[in-house]
Design a protein around this motif. Structure first.
Motif, PDB file in Angstrom:
ATOM      1  N   LEU A  16       0.817  -1.202   0.000  1.00 25.42           N
ATOM      2  CA  LEU A  16       0.000   0.000   0.000  1.00 25.42           C
ATOM      3  C   LEU A  16       0.859   1.264   0.000  1.00 25.42           C
ATOM      4  N   LYS A  17       2.006   1.220   0.642  1.00 24.14           N
ATOM      5  CA  LYS A  17       2.904   2.373   0.600  1.00 24.14           C
ATOM      6  C   LYS A  17       3.393   2.633  -0.824  1.00 24.14           C
ATOM      7  N   ARG A  18       3.508   1.604  -1.631  1.00 22.31           N
ATOM      8  CA  ARG A  18       3.990   1.776  -3.003  1.00 22.31           C
ATOM      9  C   ARG A  18       3.065   2.682  -3.821  1.00 22.31           C
ATOM     10  N   PHE A  19       1.790   2.719  -3.478  1.00 19.59           N
ATOM     11  CA  PHE A  19       0.867   3.610  -4.189  1.00 19.59           C
ATOM     12  C   PHE A  19       1.176   5.073  -3.894  1.00 19.59           C
ATOM     13  N   ALA A  20       1.721   5.342  -2.726  1.00 18.91           N
ATOM     14  CA  ALA A  20       2.039   6.715  -2.331  1.00 18.91           C
ATOM     15  C   ALA A  20       3.406   7.159  -2.821  1.00 18.91           C
ATOM     16  N   ASP A  21       4.254   6.236  -3.218  1.00 19.05           N
ATOM     17  CA  ASP A  21       5.600   6.557  -3.693  1.00 19.05           C
ATOM     18  C   ASP A  21       5.496   7.329  -5.006  1.00 19.05           C
ATOM     19  N   PRO A  22       5.936   8.587  -5.061  1.00 14.47           N
ATOM     20  CA  PRO A  22       5.806   9.378  -6.293  1.00 14.47           C
ATOM     21  C   PRO A  22       6.465   8.731  -7.505  1.00 14.47           C
ATOM     22  N   VAL A  23       7.495   7.924  -7.286  1.00 13.95           N
ATOM     23  CA  VAL A  23       8.193   7.275  -8.398  1.00 13.95           C
ATOM     24  C   VAL A  23       7.246   6.416  -9.215  1.00 13.95           C
ATOM     25  N   ASN A  24       6.256   5.810  -8.572  1.00 18.11           N
ATOM     26  CA  ASN A  24       5.341   4.906  -9.261  1.00 18.11           C
ATOM     27  C   ASN A  24       4.255   5.617 -10.053  1.00 18.11           C
ATOM     28  N   LYS A  25       4.041   6.905  -9.778  1.00 20.07           N
ATOM     29  CA  LYS A  25       3.017   7.687 -10.484  1.00 20.07           C
ATOM     30  C   LYS A  25       1.695   6.908 -10.554  1.00 20.07           C
ATOM     31  N   SER A  26       1.282   6.395  -9.428  1.00 19.48           N
ATOM     32  CA  SER A  26       0.126   5.504  -9.397  1.00 19.48           C
ATOM     33  C   SER A  26      -1.166   6.229  -9.737  1.00 19.48           C
ATOM     34  N   PRO A  27      -1.874   5.777 -10.780  1.00 17.64           N
ATOM     35  CA  PRO A  27      -3.173   6.389 -11.083  1.00 17.64           C
ATOM     36  C   PRO A  27      -4.228   6.067 -10.051  1.00 17.64           C
ATOM     37  N   ASN A  28      -3.945   5.100  -9.179  1.00 20.51           N
ATOM     38  CA  ASN A  28      -4.915   4.718  -8.160  1.00 20.51           C
ATOM     39  C   ASN A  28      -4.548   5.227  -6.766  1.00 20.51           C
ATOM     40  N   TYR A  29      -3.522   6.085  -6.694  1.00 21.82           N
ATOM     41  CA  TYR A  29      -3.216   6.628  -5.380  1.00 21.82           C
ATOM     42  C   TYR A  29      -4.388   7.423  -4.823  1.00 21.82           C
TER      43      TYR A  29
END
Length: 606
Positions: free
Chosen positions: A131-144
């Motif tokens: 779940l932290k990976r969604f908040a990591d800006p590097v991932n640019k998660s569209p579901n954050y």
């Protein structure tokens, strides 16, 4: 002489028996034909890292690789949530702000080089990391934005710290809202009440457990290519936008077929009686082809090369399912029909930052509303969807909370005369005499419609050209590949794009997120921002289902109709066909999982 012949014959027989026995001892046992599920997607995938994707096709794959804490009963309708890797249902505080979940011990990730030959058990920290990976800006998660809506205490602060410092995201920092209390206990603390947080915990395709070693072993840039989860299947081959192959996970935990279908659901009851107790998954491999064109995709099913026609191509629906019934020639072959009104909305959105069609001033609103009034949706249903859809009135999808089949709004109107009057009133007239309308300032009015090259998209292009020509508006069509256009849409580079959204939960909130201001650039592709709408959205998040929440939903529907940042065209009637040897298929409504619940009778295949 006769005695000698008899002795010789006896010796030969004995030798033959001995030779036969020796052959029997050395011969390999007959190979068991693997059970392979083959079918095709009608659009390409983007990859298989849950934190980086949002498209349906990729999520179908990740839904079978990664495990959520909870999942949906395959047989129950409309839905029933149950523990998956969780040990029982969560403990929830009275104010819906604290959710505590116990994990089942003894669940392991699929074997992978990242684990250096060791068996890797699933633990609570894997969900914290995932779940932290969604908040990591590097991932640019569209579901954050989706996850951030849950209000996990400290998660957004951790993200903002990484953005401001421009240092690597601190995965080791403990935050109040997302903690592993011990090896198997996970706790969430939320800023606001979230009565429906369980729906988030059941989205294993997005929020399933990820092992940190895997991401660090392959590197962030290759996470899309190396999904490793605890689910029933694992990826073994991938040719981008061509072929995806998965095999059953040999280390998958002991799971058996079960369910709680409704007493009046005869087909589901029959499946339960047939398969109850069978170990899952029942098939060995899944092979997914990407076939964007309708005709070859349909022919692959008719020729028996595909076991499932997942979404009958609309042009062939009249022949395959005339009047919604399976055609006699297909029924004679033992082919089965699964038909549901899908919890989706097929729509288009306007880029609200675009200088031509975006904005909130009266003339911009009038332009969008006029074009919406000029969309002949009934004709679309007849010619493009071939009757396999119903008109949509709002963003609320069928089978989700708040859907009312009697609800009516201007969104569902077709009135070209009113559309032309609106355009005239707000200055969109032909100022240079070339037969086309211009902007109020006299500059050319040109609508850029982004689309794809497949047959259905071409049919929509013709509909758009016909509808806008009738209004005196020039249309410019931009052709591209769906995954690339999705990237451009997220970056705010498309003026107008058309696509479908299926509801991932039984609640209306995920649909409303498509217009929620803070999710602009994520789920909110059109970048709609409206203070009152955002207030309604946030209040709805915290309220339990009931009359007060319903009143807010209806106001949100009125606002979206008034400003028309999106036009909801149809809700699709989904018809799937399965070959006689594919047994147990039912279309999931809110889950994307079904592979582990079907069987293949190889004796029936040619």
């Amino acid at each position: 002489m006769r005695s000698a012949l008899r002795c010789g014959a006896t010796a030969l027989a004995a030798a033959a028996l001995m030779l036969g026995a020796a052959v029997a001892q050395t011969a390999e046992p007959p190979k068991v034909q693997p059970k392979v599920l083959r079918y095709a997607f009608n659009a390409g995938e983007t990859g298989f890292d849950p934190a980086q994707l949002s498209d349906l096709y990729s999520r179908i794959v990740t839904g079978h690789i990664f495990d959520g804490l909870y999942d949906y009963d395959y047989l129950a309708r409309p839905y029933l949530l149950r523990p998956n890797v969780a040990e029982g249902m969560p403990q929830v505080s009275e104010d819906f702000r604290v959710w505590t979940v116990k994990l089942r011990p003894g669940i392991f990730f699929a074997d992978d080089a990242a684990f250096k030959g060791a068996k890797r058990e699933l633990v609570a920290e894997d969900f914290v990391y995932a779940l932290k990976r969604f908040a990591d800006p590097v991932n640019k998660s569209p579901n954050y934005s989706n996850l951030n809506d849950a209000g996990i205490l400290g998660l957004d602060e951790l993200r903002q710290q990484a953005l401001k410092s421009k240092k690597p995201f601190d995965y080791d920092r403990t935050i109040e809202g997302l903690r592993a209390l011990d090896r198997y206990t996970l706790q969430f603390r939320l800023r606001e009440p979230r009565p429906r947080f369980l729906f988030t915990l059941a989205q294993g395709d997005l929020f399933g457990a990820v092992a940190r070693e895997v991401i660090e072993h392959y590197g962030q840039d290759h996470a899309m290519e190396h999904p490793v989860g605890t689910g029933p299947f694992r990826l073994t081959k991938w040719r981008r936008n061509s072929l995806i192959v998965l095999e059953k996970n040999p280390g998958y935990r002991e799971q058996h077929y079960d369910g709680q279908p409704s007493p009046d659901d005869a087909s589901a009851q029959a499946l339960l009686a047939r398969f109850k107790g069978r170990r899952l998954p029942m098939i060995d491999r899944v092979e997914l082809s990407i076939i964007e064109e309708d005709q070859p995709r349909w022919l692959s099913f008719l020729n028996g090369e595909a076991d499932l026609s997942w979404l009958i191509p609309a042009p062939f629906a009249p022949q395959a399912i005339p009047n919604g019934k399976l055609a006699p020639n297909l029924a004679k072959r033992g082919i089965r029909l699964e038909r549901v009104l899908n919890p989706d909305r097929y729509m288009y959105y306007w880029n609200m930052d675009d200088p031509v069609v975006g904005g909130y001033t009266p003339e911009k609103v009038a332009l969008r509303r006029a074009i919406a009034l000029g969309n002949d949706v009934s004709r679309q249903i007849a010619s493009v969807w071939r009757g396999q859809a119903v008109p949509a009135q709002s963003v609320v999808a069928p089978s989700t909370w708040g859907f009312d089949p009697e609800f009516k709004s201007e969104n569902g109107d077709y009135d070209p005369a009113r559309a032309r009057a609106l355009l005239d009133l707000y200055g969109y007239t032909d100022k240079d005499g070339d037969g086309w309308r211009d902007m109020p300032d006299g500059s050319p009015l040109v609508i850029q419609f982004h689309s794809q090259s497949d047959g259905r998209s071409r049919a929509f292009q013709e509909m758009w050209r016909r509808d806008l020509t009738a209004l005196g508006i020039r249309l410019e069509i931009k052709i591209g590949q769906w995954p690339e256009q999705l990237k451009a849409a997220r970056a705010g580079q498309l003026q107008l794009w058309q696509l479908g959204y299926s509801a991932s939960t039984p609640d209306a909130q995920s649909g409303l997120e498509l217009l929620y201001g803070p999710t602009a650039g994520g789920q909110n592709l059109g970048r709609f921002r409206h203070a009152r709408y955002d207030e309604l959205y946030e209040r709805m998040q915290a309220l339990p289902d009931g009359p007060e929440r319903m009143a807010l939903l209806r106001e949100a529907q009125r606002l979206t109709t008034a400003y028309m940042p999106q036009k909801y065209l149809v809700h699709r009637v989904v018809s799937d066909l399965s070959q006689p040897w594919l047994i147990g298929y039912k279309r999931p409504l809110f889950s994307l999982q079904f592979w582990q619940y079907v069987d293949i009778d190889t004796s029936m295949k040619k």
